[in-house]
Design an enzyme around this catalytic site. Structure first.
Site, mmCIF file in Angstrom:
data_model
loop_
_atom_site.group_PDB
_atom_site.id
_atom_site.type_symbol
_atom_site.label_atom_id
_atom_site.label_comp_id
_atom_site.label_asym_id
_atom_site.label_seq_id
_atom_site.Cartn_x
_atom_site.Cartn_y
_atom_site.Cartn_z
ATOM 1 N N ASN A 9 0.548 16.075 41.350
ATOM 2 C CA ASN A 9 1.234 14.811 41.045
ATOM 3 C C ASN A 9 2.706 15.121 40.808
ATOM 4 O O ASN A 9 3.068 15.633 39.750
ATOM 5 C CB ASN A 9 0.582 14.199 39.791
ATOM 6 N N LYS A 11 5.072 13.091 40.355
ATOM 7 C CA LYS A 11 5.748 12.083 39.510
ATOM 8 C C LYS A 11 7.075 11.709 40.170
ATOM 9 O O LYS A 11 7.142 11.671 41.398
ATOM 10 C CB LYS A 11 5.919 12.617 38.087
ATOM 11 N N HIS A 94 -2.770 6.455 35.123
ATOM 12 C CA HIS A 94 -2.112 7.639 34.550
ATOM 13 C C HIS A 94 -1.491 7.260 33.204
ATOM 14 O O HIS A 94 -0.980 6.152 33.040
ATOM 15 C CB HIS A 94 -1.034 8.154 35.515
ATOM 16 N N GLU A 96 1.217 7.916 31.832
ATOM 17 C CA GLU A 96 2.622 7.457 31.866
ATOM 18 C C GLU A 96 2.689 5.993 32.274
ATOM 19 O O GLU A 96 3.540 5.240 31.785
ATOM 20 C CB GLU A 96 3.436 8.350 32.817
ATOM 21 N N GLU A 166 -7.154 13.663 31.231
ATOM 22 C CA GLU A 166 -5.856 14.236 30.889
ATOM 23 C C GLU A 166 -5.505 13.873 29.448
ATOM 24 O O GLU A 166 -5.028 12.755 29.185
ATOM 25 C CB GLU A 166 -4.768 13.676 31.811
ATOM 26 N N GLY A 172 2.633 17.616 30.286
ATOM 27 C CA GLY A 172 4.044 17.979 30.308
ATOM 28 C C GLY A 172 4.529 18.649 29.035
ATOM 29 O O GLY A 172 5.730 18.793 28.811
ATOM 30 N N SER A 211 -0.814 20.251 31.624
ATOM 31 C CA SER A 211 -0.259 21.613 31.558
ATOM 32 C C SER A 211 -1.173 22.660 32.188
ATOM 33 O O SER A 211 -1.211 23.802 31.722
ATOM 34 C CB SER A 211 0.101 21.984 30.113
HETATM 35 P P1 PGA Z 1 1.456 18.316 33.706
HETATM 36 O O1 PGA Z 1 1.118 16.823 34.207
HETATM 37 O O2 PGA Z 1 0.648 19.253 34.576
HETATM 38 O O3 PGA Z 1 2.944 18.464 33.941
HETATM 39 O O4 PGA Z 1 1.085 18.393 32.290
HETATM 40 C C1 PGA Z 1 -0.187 16.446 34.551
HETATM 41 C C2 PGA Z 1 -0.217 14.980 34.907
HETATM 42 O O5 PGA Z 1 0.486 14.193 34.279
HETATM 43 O O6 PGA Z 1 -0.946 14.577 35.832
#
Ligand code: PGA
Length: 249
Positions: A9, A11, A94, A96, A166, A172, A211
């Protein structure tokens, strides 16, 4: 047997150049044929990605879609449009999108249905916040998010869905759930699904996200109920992403 899936992803990151870099690198890399790999680039790169990934194992995913097929929705993109550009999968729910754009369970469901209606497979993202985990509500929150959508689907629709667990506090942040923490929640999701249909639960693909990187992928992916990963930051570095794919093979 469930087919492992590694989804990157991007983003709101990446560039036309990064698309080309991934296309070149994945044209040469030797991955097990049992593995499915996706990149979810930002919308403007979908067409270039489709071309750059044509002779590679990389499939194409989108990061969101609007529930409508067309209409007066400035700035939005529909499933039909994504389909035209060869998109096979789309993320819905997601964290976010839930947090920054206030998408609630009902809107997540509407997007998921819109994806299914045009033949795009949804990856339903769920996860608890740190506050919810500390209060001991992790499974309640996650199963509510899963249940809101799954309970409204026909059995045939349920089969099309992949679920990504997640934990919001792990996205992140560099703070990964331990393999045991991830496994516990993912086993709970599979048990919940078994309440609808055992066979469906056995076939359901569950991804861990938060992460995940080249150093921790092995132990996360070794867990019984983890069938793959949804990777943010580490999916922007081609060597790291290839290493994660190799861990899943
Ligand atoms: P990350 O993001 O691997 O940077 O933690 C995962 C995601 O948001 O799908």
């Amino acid at each position: 047997m469930r087919k492992p899936l590694i989804a990157g992803n991007w983003k709101m990151n990446g560039s036309a150049e990064l698309v080309e870099t991934f296309g070149r690198a994945f044209a040469e890399v030797d991955l097990p044929s049992s593995l499915e790999v996706l990149i979810h680039p930002p919308f403007p790169y979908l067409d270039a990605a489709r071309r750059a990934f044509a002779n590679t194992p990389l499939g194409l995913g989108a990061q969101t879609l609007n529930p409508l097929h067309s209409g007066a929705r400035t700035g939005e993109v529909s499933g039909q449009m994504l389909r035209e550009f060869g998109v096979e999968y789309v993320l819905v729910g997601h964290s976010e999108r839930r947090q920054l754009y206030r998408e609630n369970d009902e809107q997540v469901y509407d997007r998921l249905i819109a994806a299914l209606s045009v033949g795009i497979k949804p990856i339903l993202c769920v996860g608890e916040t740190l506050e919810e985990r500390d209060a001991g509500h992790t499974e309640d929150v996650v199963l509510r998010q899963v249940g809101y959508v799954m309970a409204r689907l026909e059995p045939e629709q349920r089969r099309q869905v992949t679920i990504a667990y997640e934990p919001v506090w792990a996205i992140g942040t560099g703070r990964t759930a331990t393999p045991e923490q991830a496994q516990q929640v993912m086993a709970a999701i599979r048990r919940y699904q078994a309440g609808f249909d055992r066979e469906l639960a056995e076939g359901l693909r569950l991804l861990y996200g938060g992460s995940m990187n080249a150093s921790n992928a092995d132990e996360l992916l070794a867990q019984e109920d983890i069938d793959g990963g949804l990777i943010g930051g580490a999916s922007l570095k081609v060597d790291d992403f290839i290493a994660i794919c190799q861990s899943a093979g």
